[in-house]
Design an enzyme around this catalytic site. Structure first.
Site, PDB file in Angstrom:
ATOM      1  N   ASP A  89     -11.345  -1.078   3.539  1.00 33.21           N
ATOM      2  CA  ASP A  89     -10.250  -0.862   2.588  1.00 33.21           C
ATOM      3  C   ASP A  89     -10.183  -2.077   1.667  1.00 33.21           C
ATOM      4  OD1 ASP A  89      -9.802   1.343   4.217  1.00 33.21           O
ATOM      5  OD2 ASP A  89      -7.632   1.116   4.221  1.00 33.21           O
ATOM      6  N   LYS A 157      -6.634   4.587  -2.504  1.00 30.68           N
ATOM      7  CA  LYS A 157      -5.503   4.321  -1.612  1.00 30.68           C
ATOM      8  C   LYS A 157      -4.354   3.750  -2.423  1.00 30.68           C
ATOM      9  CE  LYS A 157      -4.422   1.270   2.348  1.00 30.68           C
ATOM     10  NZ  LYS A 157      -5.016   0.321   3.318  1.00 30.68           N
ATOM     11  N   LYS A 200      -5.745   8.166   0.271  1.00 30.20           N
ATOM     12  CA  LYS A 200      -5.015   7.577   1.396  1.00 30.20           C
ATOM     13  C   LYS A 200      -3.674   7.062   0.894  1.00 30.20           C
ATOM     14  CE  LYS A 200      -5.118   3.853   4.856  1.00 30.20           C
ATOM     15  NZ  LYS A 200      -5.949   2.812   5.512  1.00 30.20           N
TER      16      LYS A 200
END
Length: 235
Positions: A89, A157, A200
Site C-alpha cells: 500500500d 485506496k 480500497k
C-alpha cells in the site's frame, strides 16, 4: 465473496509492539481476513505468523506522507517483499498532485509497480495506491485515479487514516466510476484487455453500517483496525 475477505486487518500506530502485532495476526486467522496490514519493520514477523495460511501480508510504503523520493519507496517496497509482503500500500506524492506534475506522479507509481511485478523473490505483488482523498479536490481525485490506472496499479485506496479525514461513500463511488472508465479507455486505446483496478476504502470505518455502505458504493477491500468489532456486530 465471504464478508471477512473484504478486510485488511490493520495496525499502523507507531507504538504497536510485538505482542500486539501477534494478536492482530491471531485475529486475522480466526476471522479469515484478506490481509494483515503493517508498517514495514513488522513485515517479517507477520509473514512468519501467517505462513501456510491464505491471508496476505500487506505492508505500507512511503507512509503516511508519500513525500519520500521514488528511490526510497522502491527500496522500502523491495525490502518488504523480500521480508514476505504480498501486497504493498503505497502513498501517492500529494505535493506533486498539487503541482499538477502528473508525469512525476505516474512515474513514482510505475517504478514501485515495477518492483511489485518484477522482484528478487519472483513474486507478483499487488500494489494499492493511496491517494489521500481528504487533501484533494474532486478533479484531483479523478486525475490521481486515472494516473494510477495508467501506471499499472492494482488498487486505488482512499486514505492513510493519518491525515485530516478518511473514506467517504461519495469518494469511493467516484473512485469506482473513475477506475472503471480508465480501464475501458486503456482497452480501447491499446486493444488489450486490462486487469480490473479495484478500490480500497480506509480511514474511519469503525462499524458494520459504514463498512456495508463502502462496499455498496464500490469498495472491493476495506482497511480498518476495528475489524473484529465489525465482525462481532455482523453476527
Amino acid at each position: 465473496m465471504e464478508f471477512s475477505k473484504y478486510f485488511d486487518h490493520t495496525i499502523l500506530k507507531a507504538d504497536a509492539g510485538e505482542e500486539e502485532v501477534n494478536r492482530i495476526c491471531q485475529e486475522a486467522m480466526q476471522y479469515h481476513f484478506a490481509s494483515v496490514c503493517v508498517n514495514s519493520a513488522r513485515t517479517k514477523q507477520v509473514a512468519c505468523l501467517l505462513a501456510d495460511t491464505d491471508i496476505e501480508v500487506c505492508t505500507v510504503v512511503g507512509f503516511p506522507l508519500g513525500a519520500m523520493s521514488t528511490m526510497a519507496k522502491k527500496f522500502e517496497a523491495l525490502t518488504a517483499i523480500e521480508d514476505g509482503a504480498t501486497e504493498i500500500d503505497m502513498v501517492i506524492n500529494v505535493g506533486a498532485v498539487k503541482d499538477e506534475d502528473w508525469n512525476f506522479v505516474k512515474q513514482d507509481i510505475a517504478e514501485v509497480q515495477e518492483v511489485c511485478a518484477h522482484n528478487t523473490m519472483g513474486r507478483n505483488v499487488l500494489l494499492k495506491v493511496i491517494i489521500e482523498t481528504c487533501l484533494l479536490t474532486e478533479e484531483e481525485k479523478v486525475k490521481a485515479c486515472e494516473t494510477a490506472v495508467e501506471a499499472g496499479a492494482d488498487f486505488v485506496k482512499t486514505s492513510t487514516g493519518f491525515s485530516t479525514g478518511g473514506a467517504t461513500v461519495a469518494d469511493v463511488a467516484l473512485m469506482r466510476k473513475t477506475v472503471d472508465a480508465g480501464t475501458t479507455a486503456l482497452e480501447k486505446e491499446t486493444g488489450v484487455t486490462h486487469k480490473r483496478v479495484r478500490v480500497k476504502a480506509s480511514g474511519g470505518i469503525r462499524d458494520l453500517k459504514t463498512a456495508k455502505e463502502m462496499i455498496a458504493a464500490g469498495a472491493d477491500r476495506l482497511g480498518t483496525s476495528a475489524t473484529v468489532n465489525i465482525m462481532m456486530e455482523n453476527k
